[in-house]
Design an enzyme around this catalytic site. Sequence first.
Site, PDB file in Angstrom:
ATOM      1  N   PRO A  97    -118.478  73.712  50.516  1.00 18.93           N
ATOM      2  CA  PRO A  97    -119.391  72.925  49.586  1.00 18.93           C
ATOM      3  C   PRO A  97    -118.815  71.657  48.761  1.00 18.93           C
ATOM      4  CG  PRO A  97    -119.287  75.066  48.812  1.00 18.93           C
ATOM      5  CD  PRO A  97    -118.224  74.770  49.867  1.00 18.93           C
ATOM      6  N   GLY A 101    -114.920  72.088  43.314  1.00 14.16           N
ATOM      7  CA  GLY A 101    -113.622  72.614  42.909  1.00 14.16           C
ATOM      8  C   GLY A 101    -112.928  73.368  44.043  1.00 14.16           C
ATOM      9  N   LEU A 102    -113.593  73.359  45.354  1.00 12.91           N
ATOM     10  CA  LEU A 102    -112.736  73.996  46.741  1.00 12.91           C
ATOM     11  C   LEU A 102    -112.110  73.096  47.411  1.00 12.91           C
ATOM     12  CD1 LEU A 102    -115.778  76.350  47.558  1.00 12.91           C
ATOM     13  CD2 LEU A 102    -113.535  76.955  46.143  1.00 12.91           C
ATOM     14  N   GLY A 103    -111.908  71.746  46.823  1.00 11.45           N
ATOM     15  CA  GLY A 103    -110.875  70.983  47.501  1.00 11.45           C
ATOM     16  C   GLY A 103    -111.593  70.242  48.885  1.00 11.45           C
ATOM     17  N   SER A 104    -112.851  70.212  48.974  1.00  9.06           N
ATOM     18  CA  SER A 104    -113.586  69.875  50.011  1.00  9.06           C
ATOM     19  C   SER A 104    -113.072  68.201  50.639  1.00  9.06           C
ATOM     20  CB  SER A 104    -115.144  69.615  50.268  1.00  9.06           C
ATOM     21  OG  SER A 104    -115.462  68.985  49.268  1.00  9.06           O
ATOM     22  N   ALA A 106    -109.917  66.832  49.967  1.00  8.14           N
ATOM     23  CA  ALA A 106    -108.738  66.918  50.581  1.00  8.14           C
ATOM     24  C   ALA A 106    -108.762  67.741  51.984  1.00  8.14           C
ATOM     25  CB  ALA A 106    -107.717  67.708  49.542  1.00  8.14           C
ATOM     26  N   ALA A 107    -109.751  68.675  52.101  1.00  6.62           N
ATOM     27  CA  ALA A 107    -109.770  69.383  53.647  1.00  6.62           C
ATOM     28  C   ALA A 107    -110.165  68.492  54.608  1.00  6.62           C
ATOM     29  CB  ALA A 107    -110.500  70.728  53.178  1.00  6.62           C
ATOM     30  N   ASP A 148    -104.196  70.103  44.881  1.00  6.52           N
ATOM     31  CA  ASP A 148    -105.196  70.331  46.196  1.00  6.52           C
ATOM     32  C   ASP A 148    -104.554  70.107  47.592  1.00  6.52           C
ATOM     33  OD1 ASP A 148    -106.902  70.784  44.219  1.00  6.52           O
ATOM     34  OD2 ASP A 148    -108.498  69.632  45.277  1.00  6.52           O
TER      35      ASP A 148
END
Length: 309
Positions: A97, A101-104, A106-107, A148
Amino acid sequence: MIASAPAKIILVGEHAVVYGYPAIAAPVSSLRATATITTQDHRSGLLIEASDINKVLPIVRANASVNDALTQTVQLVLSHFGLPAPNATIQLASGIPMASGLGSGAAVTAALGRAVAQAMHQTLHDDDLNRIVYEVEKLHHGTPSGIDNTVIVYEKPVYFIRDEPLRLLDIGSSLHLVIGDTGQPSLTKKAVGDVRRLHDAEPATIQPILAQIGSVVENARETLAQGDISALGALMNANHRLLQKLTVSSDALERLVAAALDGGAYGAKLSGGGRGGNMIALVAPDSVDHVRKALLEAGASNTYVTEVR
Ligand code: PMV
């Protein structure tokens, strides 16, 4: 050919990490951004298709404008190798998502960077990719601490201090975490900016809170090494209370944190920039389903489970 990179959670220490205090983060390997590479011989240049954000980037050539995160990533990889764009199509997809806050971001950057290198038949080392992802984060997120990109590129739990070399974490007993999504996107840049303004306006109040978060992280590092899950849960709760004082919690986060604790979690806290996005709960393996259900009943738009080891 497929390249990918995982999501991440921050176990303890967000926001204070921007001010030089340590933080602990871990990858979420089941949630990933992927980049599928198709080599095209008949065309010259690189086409990036990002269906999640409805974006098809024009073919990247040497001097394309660089105000877009994806284009910027490609340019940095090309200049790292000193090579022209390969003849290829890269399709990006992300199961992470966005703005939660899940680092989308940077991923996606990490997966794309790896894919561009693969399309050129080059090896991009993690240290170099980490620098590239950090550059892109800086352009688009203000003053990132670098946590991140580090946890996402190396895909290992890390004990992170800004501008210091990578330190992998010693984990005595694996952790079972349930992640609860408020379903409310929130921009980290805004939350970080608000904390900065608060810090500058009321340093005597805010600095001690940041220092206390730093101590929580040091203690968490020790309890992690010892495998003391229940003490770690208590430290996560303490961290959440300090984040409330930094004004980065929200009604939805409070509801989910309370539901996880009522459901039997050892500890629960917001994770990442806050104000929305995701929270995490540390649970015993046999209460994963129960806590998931409690979070959904309390209004979570989604839950994810991850094991940190
Ligand atoms: O990208 P997020 O939302 O997980 O936030 C990163 C954590 C912060 O400490 C709030 C910011 C940073 O750059 O470290």
